[in-house]
Design a protein around this motif. Structure first.
Motif, PDB file in Angstrom:
ATOM      1  N   ASP A 237     -19.252 -16.695  88.127  1.00 39.36           N
ATOM      2  CA  ASP A 237     -18.737 -15.342  88.293  1.00 39.36           C
ATOM      3  C   ASP A 237     -18.096 -14.802  87.018  1.00 39.36           C
ATOM      4  O   ASP A 237     -18.038 -13.594  86.819  1.00 39.36           O
ATOM      5  CB  ASP A 237     -17.706 -15.310  89.429  1.00 39.36           C
ATOM      6  N   ALA A 238     -17.599 -15.699  86.160  1.00 38.18           N
ATOM      7  CA  ALA A 238     -16.872 -15.259  84.976  1.00 38.18           C
ATOM      8  C   ALA A 238     -17.709 -15.353  83.702  1.00 38.18           C
ATOM      9  O   ALA A 238     -17.169 -15.360  82.601  1.00 38.18           O
ATOM     10  CB  ALA A 238     -15.589 -16.088  84.810  1.00 38.18           C
ATOM     11  N   ALA A 239     -19.044 -15.413  83.820  1.00 37.39           N
ATOM     12  CA  ALA A 239     -19.886 -15.469  82.626  1.00 37.39           C
ATOM     13  C   ALA A 239     -19.639 -14.265  81.730  1.00 37.39           C
ATOM     14  O   ALA A 239     -19.608 -14.373  80.498  1.00 37.39           O
ATOM     15  CB  ALA A 239     -21.354 -15.546  83.027  1.00 37.39           C
ATOM     16  N   GLU A 240     -19.438 -13.112  82.341  1.00 37.76           N
ATOM     17  CA  GLU A 240     -19.156 -11.913  81.554  1.00 37.76           C
ATOM     18  C   GLU A 240     -17.838 -12.052  80.811  1.00 37.76           C
ATOM     19  O   GLU A 240     -17.684 -11.540  79.701  1.00 37.76           O
ATOM     20  CB  GLU A 240     -19.126 -10.683  82.461  1.00 37.76           C
ATOM     21  N   THR A 241     -16.892 -12.773  81.417  1.00 36.63           N
ATOM     22  CA  THR A 241     -15.607 -12.993  80.756  1.00 36.63           C
ATOM     23  C   THR A 241     -15.794 -13.781  79.465  1.00 36.63           C
ATOM     24  O   THR A 241     -15.118 -13.520  78.462  1.00 36.63           O
ATOM     25  CB  THR A 241     -14.657 -13.755  81.693  1.00 36.63           C
ATOM     26  N   THR A 242     -16.703 -14.754  79.476  1.00 30.63           N
ATOM     27  CA  THR A 242     -16.978 -15.532  78.270  1.00 30.63           C
ATOM     28  C   THR A 242     -17.463 -14.626  77.155  1.00 30.63           C
ATOM     29  O   THR A 242     -16.989 -14.710  76.005  1.00 30.63           O
ATOM     30  CB  THR A 242     -18.033 -16.611  78.561  1.00 30.63           C
ATOM     31  N   LEU A 243     -18.397 -13.744  77.449  1.00 36.11           N
ATOM     32  CA  LEU A 243     -18.925 -12.843  76.427  1.00 36.11           C
ATOM     33  C   LEU A 243     -17.877 -11.841  75.971  1.00 36.11           C
ATOM     34  O   LEU A 243     -17.776 -11.533  74.786  1.00 36.11           O
ATOM     35  CB  LEU A 243     -20.154 -12.125  76.972  1.00 36.11           C
ATOM     36  N   THR A 244     -17.100 -11.328  76.901  1.00 33.28           N
ATOM     37  CA  THR A 244     -16.057 -10.375  76.541  1.00 33.28           C
ATOM     38  C   THR A 244     -15.034 -11.017  75.611  1.00 33.28           C
ATOM     39  O   THR A 244     -14.617 -10.428  74.609  1.00 33.28           O
ATOM     40  CB  THR A 244     -15.358  -9.842  77.807  1.00 33.28           C
ATOM     41  N   ALA A 245     -14.633 -12.256  75.938  1.00 33.12           N
ATOM     42  CA  ALA A 245     -13.683 -12.964  75.085  1.00 33.12           C
ATOM     43  C   ALA A 245     -14.284 -13.252  73.716  1.00 33.12           C
ATOM     44  O   ALA A 245     -13.611 -13.158  72.689  1.00 33.12           O
ATOM     45  CB  ALA A 245     -13.253 -14.263  75.763  1.00 33.12           C
ATOM     46  N   TYR A 246     -15.575 -13.620  73.702  1.00 32.59           N
ATOM     47  CA  TYR A 246     -16.260 -13.872  72.435  1.00 32.59           C
ATOM     48  C   TYR A 246     -16.271 -12.624  71.562  1.00 32.59           C
ATOM     49  O   TYR A 246     -15.932 -12.669  70.378  1.00 32.59           O
ATOM     50  CB  TYR A 246     -17.685 -14.343  72.705  1.00 32.59           C
ATOM     51  N   ILE A 247     -16.656 -11.500  72.144  1.00 32.94           N
ATOM     52  CA  ILE A 247     -16.752 -10.251  71.382  1.00 32.94           C
ATOM     53  C   ILE A 247     -15.392  -9.847  70.844  1.00 32.94           C
ATOM     54  O   ILE A 247     -15.249  -9.448  69.683  1.00 32.94           O
ATOM     55  CB  ILE A 247     -17.346  -9.147  72.270  1.00 32.94           C
ATOM     56  N   ALA A 248     -14.358  -9.952  71.685  1.00 33.51           N
ATOM     57  CA  ALA A 248     -13.017  -9.578  71.242  1.00 33.51           C
ATOM     58  C   ALA A 248     -12.552 -10.465  70.098  1.00 33.51           C
ATOM     59  O   ALA A 248     -11.948  -9.989  69.120  1.00 33.51           O
ATOM     60  CB  ALA A 248     -12.047  -9.661  72.419  1.00 33.51           C
TER      61      ALA A 248
END
Length: 417
Positions: A237-248
């Motif tokens: 469910d938090a795969a998008e969180t991984t990418l968001t954290a990476y981008i930030a």
């Protein structure tokens, strides 16, 4: 046949001057692998790991890993928010050598487990970003590979051409992949330092944080998307969180087409699997690869366009993909542990719109001139057991791995030391 843990424990004392082993046990993060590995407790309190390759490909991987670990100087390591194995010693064993490194505590997790918890998913994203943010100078100084955006594109073209030459690649996928490599905008990115073989099995987790990253044999200056396709395809469910954290964490350094290239690399794993079957003359692998390629074609939603678009992410059964990644060599070296891939669980359009609002890096790339110019994890043998006449009283918080015993040591190996 797997080497007994006691043999490797004794060998470690020859590899490391003054080492006295107080306790030892077989160490394994998977099955069907390439290394025998033993975790050691020394009388001076150190925890070490000794690994011995079981094949020529494993030995090659071990050698490349040592080059990378030596390139990661204390100054470079200080920039990383997690531990990286440190070389301690080595000793010959038969025609190969066993290598001793510091042991990094932590548990292995699947891709879905890494991205099912929002906090841990964010930590994974920041860990990947930390690798990609390292200064690139040490890569060239150490003689490690460097690849421009144009060369990354050419490598993808060469792989596609080889797969097409087998006559077993579906025409729909060939068109889809050729359109992706023909798209100039897809290849306008700034290369970074990359692990190069990163997947879920690379991470060690302690609590809800990343304690270490293993497996550095493909360390290079290359396309950052190579380290991210397993994230895009995780179903947590938090795969998008991984990418968001990476981008930030990249602070504007991630390009807008990063996700599309990551999906392309994920699909190209099937081409690698096909070529592996062709190279090894294994009809079973070839048939399996053809079946997976056909499944990929069927999963493309927009059949009117075979290009790599943001809304046509493919999907395969998780079990099939995990098995495939377990066994497929990458760049001549074995892939060690599975992660899911080739799903459309992430909305790439959201990532692109987010990235296009950032500063970005200077693009690099260029068109290619032609298309034809470029020409398994650790072992665990349940039938092999050996008594361990070593004191096991000081294990403390070192709980035995699943399936291991402190009184007997099954011959086993570690997925990534």
């Amino acid at each position: 046949m797997a080497r007994p843990p006691l043999t490797l424990a004794a060998l470690a004392t020859a590899a490391v001057a003054g080492l006295e082993v107080r306790a030892a046990r077989a160490h394994s993060r998977g099955s069907d692998g390439s290394f025998d590995a033993v975790e050691l407790h020394a009388t001076d309190g150190r925890r070490l790991l000794i690994r011995a390759p079981r094949s020529q490909t494993a030995e090659s991987e071990q050698s490349a890993d040592l080059v990378a670990l030596r390139a990661l100087t204390p100054g470079i390591r200080s920039r990383l928010p997690f531990a990286v194995p440190r070389f301690v010693g080595q000793a010959p064993i038969g025609p190969t050598r066993a290598v001793v490194t510091e042991f990094i505590p932590g548990a292995a997790r699947t891709a879905d487990e890494l991205t099912s918890n929002a906090h841990l998913a964010g930590e994974v994203g920041r860990a990947i970003a930390a690798i990609h943010s390292l200064p690139a100078g040490f890569i060239g100084d150490s003689g490690l590979p460097r690849r421009t955006a144009g060369e990354a594109r050419e490598a993808a073209v060469a792989l596609i051409d080889r797969a097409a030459d087998t006559g077993r690649l579906p025409a729909a996928l060939l068109r889809r992949w050729e359109e992706a490599t023909d798209d100039d905008t897809l290849w306008r990115f700034a290369p970074t330092v990359v692990n190069g073989a990163l997947d879920a099995a690379s991470f060690l987790v302690d609590g809800d944080g990343v304690s270490g990253v293993l497996g550095w044999s493909a360390l290079a200056f290359d396309d950052p998307a190579r380290d991210l396709h397993w994230v895009l395809t995780a179903t947590g469910d938090a795969a998008e969180t991984t990418l968001t954290a990476y981008i930030a964490a990249r602070s504007g350094g991630a390009d807008a087409e990063l996700a599309r290239r990551a999906l392309l690399y994920g699909e190209l794993e099937l081409a690698r699997w096909l070529l592996h079957g062709i190279d090894t003359h294994d009809d079973t692998i070839i048939d399996d690869a053809v079946g997976l390629l056909d499944s990929l074609v069927a999963s493309v939603h927009d059949r009117s366009s075979e290009s790599l678009t943001t809304d046509t992410g493919p999907a395969l059964a998780v079990a099939d993909v995990e098995r495939l990644l377990d066994e497929t060599p990458r760049d001549g070296l074995p892939r060690e542990q599975a992660s899911t891939m080739l799903t459309d669980s992430y909305d790439v359009s959201e990532l692109r719109s987010h990235l296009e609002g950032g500063d970005g890096d200077d693009p690099a790339g260029g068109r290619r001139d032609g298309r034809r110019d470029v020409g398994p994890d650790d072992a665990h043998d349940p039938s092999q057991t050996a008594p361990m006449p070593l004191d096991l009283s000081d294990w403390g918080d070192a709980a035995p791995p699943s399936g291991a015993s402190e009184t007997t040591a099954p011959a086993a190996g570690d997925a990534r030391g």
